[in-house]
Design an enzyme around this catalytic site. Sequence first.
Site, PDB file in Angstrom:
ATOM      1  N   LYS A 115      -3.405   3.161   3.247  1.00  0.00           N
ATOM      2  CA  LYS A 115      -4.479   2.352   2.635  1.00  0.00           C
ATOM      3  C   LYS A 115      -5.993   3.307   2.269  1.00  0.00           C
ATOM      4  O   LYS A 115      -6.602   2.841   1.256  1.00  0.00           O
ATOM      5  CB  LYS A 115      -4.898   1.256   3.784  1.00  0.00           C
ATOM      6  CG  LYS A 115      -3.821   0.280   3.967  1.00  0.00           C
ATOM      7  CD  LYS A 115      -4.525  -0.452   5.189  1.00  0.00           C
ATOM      8  CE  LYS A 115      -3.461  -1.885   5.197  1.00  0.00           C
ATOM      9  NZ  LYS A 115      -3.383  -2.540   6.626  1.00  0.00           N
ATOM     10  N   VAL A 162      -5.185  -3.583   0.860  1.00  0.00           N
ATOM     11  CA  VAL A 162      -6.220  -3.019   1.958  1.00  0.00           C
ATOM     12  C   VAL A 162      -7.360  -4.125   2.145  1.00  0.00           C
ATOM     13  O   VAL A 162      -7.850  -4.932   1.201  1.00  0.00           O
ATOM     14  CB  VAL A 162      -7.194  -1.993   1.234  1.00  0.00           C
ATOM     15  CG1 VAL A 162      -7.929  -1.419   2.255  1.00  0.00           C
ATOM     16  CG2 VAL A 162      -6.159  -0.975   0.536  1.00  0.00           C
ATOM     17  N   LYS A 216       0.813  -1.245  -0.020  1.00  0.00           N
ATOM     18  CA  LYS A 216       0.057  -0.035   0.050  1.00  0.00           C
ATOM     19  C   LYS A 216       0.754   1.297  -0.130  1.00  0.00           C
ATOM     20  O   LYS A 216       0.551   2.235  -0.388  1.00  0.00           O
ATOM     21  CB  LYS A 216      -0.991  -0.065   1.119  1.00  0.00           C
ATOM     22  CG  LYS A 216      -0.548   0.220   2.552  1.00  0.00           C
ATOM     23  CD  LYS A 216       0.090  -0.999   3.365  1.00  0.00           C
ATOM     24  CE  LYS A 216       1.058  -0.711   4.632  1.00  0.00           C
ATOM     25  NZ  LYS A 216       1.368  -1.946   4.994  1.00  0.00           N
ATOM     26  N   GLY A 271       1.140 -11.327  18.124  1.00  0.00           N
ATOM     27  CA  GLY A 271       1.500 -11.072  16.777  1.00  0.00           C
ATOM     28  C   GLY A 271       0.752 -10.372  16.167  1.00  0.00           C
ATOM     29  O   GLY A 271       0.649 -10.231  14.998  1.00  0.00           O
ATOM     30  N   ASP A 296       0.042   3.757   8.191  1.00  0.00           N
ATOM     31  CA  ASP A 296      -0.656   2.619   7.383  1.00  0.00           C
ATOM     32  C   ASP A 296      -2.120   2.841   7.040  1.00  0.00           C
ATOM     33  O   ASP A 296      -2.326   2.533   6.034  1.00  0.00           O
ATOM     34  CB  ASP A 296      -0.461   1.437   8.410  1.00  0.00           C
ATOM     35  CG  ASP A 296      -1.053   0.180   7.699  1.00  0.00           C
ATOM     36  OD1 ASP A 296      -0.563  -0.568   7.148  1.00  0.00           O
ATOM     37  OD2 ASP A 296      -2.193  -0.271   7.942  1.00  0.00           O
ATOM     38  N   GLU A 341      -5.138  -6.269  -4.933  1.00  0.00           N
ATOM     39  CA  GLU A 341      -6.375  -6.437  -4.101  1.00  0.00           C
ATOM     40  C   GLU A 341      -5.978  -6.864  -2.599  1.00  0.00           C
ATOM     41  O   GLU A 341      -6.395  -6.152  -1.542  1.00  0.00           O
ATOM     42  CB  GLU A 341      -7.028  -7.808  -4.180  1.00  0.00           C
ATOM     43  CG  GLU A 341      -8.250  -8.141  -3.559  1.00  0.00           C
ATOM     44  CD  GLU A 341      -9.543  -7.083  -3.955  1.00  0.00           C
ATOM     45  OE1 GLU A 341     -10.038  -6.923  -5.185  1.00  0.00           O
ATOM     46  OE2 GLU A 341     -10.109  -6.572  -3.022  1.00  0.00           O
ATOM     47  N   GLU A 349       3.752  -5.044  15.074  1.00  0.00           N
ATOM     48  CA  GLU A 349       5.157  -5.342  14.765  1.00  0.00           C
ATOM     49  C   GLU A 349       6.010  -4.917  15.792  1.00  0.00           C
ATOM     50  O   GLU A 349       5.490  -3.949  16.602  1.00  0.00           O
ATOM     51  CB  GLU A 349       5.349  -4.371  13.411  1.00  0.00           C
ATOM     52  CG  GLU A 349       4.535  -4.454  12.125  1.00  0.00           C
ATOM     53  CD  GLU A 349       5.046  -5.645  11.428  1.00  0.00           C
ATOM     54  OE1 GLU A 349       6.214  -5.918  11.414  1.00  0.00           O
ATOM     55  OE2 GLU A 349       4.139  -6.037  10.677  1.00  0.00           O
TER      56      GLU A 349
END
Lengths: 443, 443
Positions: free
Chosen positions: B225, B151, B124, B207, B221, B148, B210
Amino acid sequence: LPCARARTEGETVPVDSCALVHPAPSAAAALRIGLLGLGQVGAAVAARVPALAPGGRRLTIAAALVRDPASRQRPEGIPIVTRIDDVFARRPDVIVEVLGGVEPARTLVLEAIARRIPIVTANKSLLAHCGDELLAAARLAGVPLRCEASVVAGLPFLSSIARRHAFRSSLVSFSGIVNGTTNFVLSRMEGTGADYDAALDEARRRGFAEPDPTSDVQGIDALEKLVVLLRHLVPASVDPRAIEVDGIVAVTADDLRRARGLGGTIKPVVHAAWGAGGLEAFAGPAFVPREHPLARLEGVTNGVALRDRSGHSLLFAGPGAGPDVTAATILDDVAAALDAVTERPVEAERREASHGRVAAPATGWLITLDGSRPLPSGPEVADLLGSCGVWIERAVYERGDTAGPASFLTYACSRDRVQAAMRAIEAAACCRASAWRALRGDA
Amino acid sequence: LPCARARTEGETVPVDSCALVHPAPSAAAALRIGLLGLGQVGAAVAARVPALAPGGRRLTIAAALVRDPASRQRPEGIPIVTRIDDVFARRPDVIVEVLGGVEPARTLVLEAIARRIPIVTANKSLLAHCGDELLAAARLAGVPLRCEASVVAGLPFLSSIARRHAFRSSLVSFSGIVNGTTNFVLSRMEGTGADYDAALDEARRRGFAEPDPTSDVQGIDALEKLVVLLRHLVPASVDPRAIEVDGIVAVTADDLRRARGLGGTIKPVVHAAWGAGGLEAFAGPAFVPREHPLARLEGVTNGVALRDRSGHSLLFAGPGAGPDVTAATILDDVAAALDAVTERPVEAERREASHGRVAAPATGWLITLDGSRPLPSGPEVADLLGSCGVWIERAVYERGDTAGPASFLTYACSRDRVQAAMRAIEAAACCRASAWRALRGDA
């Protein structure tokens, strides 16, 4: 029904997977639609055509086929014809079939396929009963056949999922609300305590129910859409007559009240699960716990909740019908069908689940007991149900004791067992016992 | 950023609308993937490739490009290379780019396009910053570019909507939760009363975050997107630097408690609305009323709620990320890119909204006041806010009187006005004032 099964047993082709030999229409000339049917949806398509140009191209209605030209309002500038040959004579680039019902739609669509004209249809009855035959014919002729508007017309997701093999192969089940009329009726009964007849009357007044709502309230419309979903999402080719179907006619406001007491509601659902054990499916009203994504879809809203093998839940929700959203979806399918002139065919897939066998699933059940005489106590009901192999997971006794009106959620068991248990209870206690299938929060 | 704008201003091309001259690969031979990047997602793609055959065809990894071959676990049987020329030398049929970040991804993708190799990317950042440049190059070369997985990776809907002109042209706004990490953090803070650091620690342990979550918690982020969504859904080409963005770092458990008192919660959202007045958008935490479809998306679940001009609400919800669902979506894009060898181009569209101008919208605001000293009374706050043109729609005074901690929902106004009002209140009352944007239930 007059549907030949032209393909090998076990071979299922996703709906828009057709090879193509029809020549690409020129981008400069207006693309000509042959419109079969001029009801509400047909009229909405006709009304949108001059204003809209998918992919930057002009569209025009070459001709509209109707049964009786006198009975219809005649949209300006659209040639009305009563014989299919008069549609074909005007050389349409694409046929839009919005007649509804199996015949004459089936015969007309087959004729169009034979002439290698791409097809767009919103007709779930046609697809449910003759999907195999039509798709085989379309595939053989190399003609695209698009049907995004046949299920959850306002929310395009069907054909894109059908084409996404890796995504689809991770799916293990789905539940859906695919009939807006019955979702409206049960939502009103739940929200206002209205009885079934009053809620259906309101749906009629607001244009959410047909004058004759039989197909909706008896579950036929949902069943046919379930068959279309199975074809796209599993994919499996299933005869609708092989699937358990139930209507909402017998659901009472009291059933809805009791469902609320057990932490959920009753919704008109379709459900399917598949895997090594085969394919299970049903269409009918079911208890849906509050935490289930479908529980929140109110009124005429439709939705399909998918589940993958890792337990992920996915939801597609939106307007299920309405002439305008259906017309938009049809016109996008028109553009896609005309774009598809050069698409490669998707390979036919073979799977265990696609043999057309479908079983009624073992699910939990919502059981309600009512009667004028004293009802059996909780332990008595548990004993009676248990003797039929039906085990209670949760019970609500309304009078705070164990002898008043009561409702139960059971662990999963077959319909046969529950029906035997209902008969046993009714015989023993002279009460009315109802049983509705129950979805789990994670199914 | 080194992104040339190769196309005419105002011209926007949906992402997978590329004409195609790349020759169709033979269905018999295994199709060869050139994999750029072998992190979590790249390894998941490599792991799925032998098992999976979209469209009935075999796939193979021709080569995987990594920066440092010593630092990676080496999946069995996959040639690891460190120079892009060693990828091209193995004649890949398609490039899968999962490096992340703008460079070197941009340069490598442009090289692949120059060699007329179809591209699938989950990146992205690359699309947000260099989408125009890459799409223009792909279009010129007649090479498909699919994204695809960039996002809401687990829920394919982006490219199918981009291709559905009639559907898309009815849309007027969308709201989305497109970052799972921050939705998890705020959901945990809301559900358990944990503070931000504890919730982020838990996300890391499970998890869902990050090791360095800066891009997530600062909203970068989500912003990137949002730019990809704008390109597909409006369609509009917007520079991410032109859009208001806010992180979740300053959201406190107390803010979430107060949001609940006002009938909603705080979610990490992206929002856009467009029409004759132009395009408005923002990315950041916002008050979301309980009745809004996004309010129910908990944990790492992502979703995008669309609204059309008739007021219909549509929801797409599902897993946003995770190596396995992302790999499935990438492999479906691979199949689509290889199928697209014969696709017709979609005509370029020109629209007012596609000029790249984007404004910060006027929205309602959630305002919270805290301080050790006595807080101003309700009428005093209303007077201070009103003097800045900010009007209260709903207020909650926690001590039952009007002089304790208080929270307010305002009518729609600009960020400038609210910031001026915050400064005025802080100066007058020596308290801490926070303001978060607020979505309406129907937006």
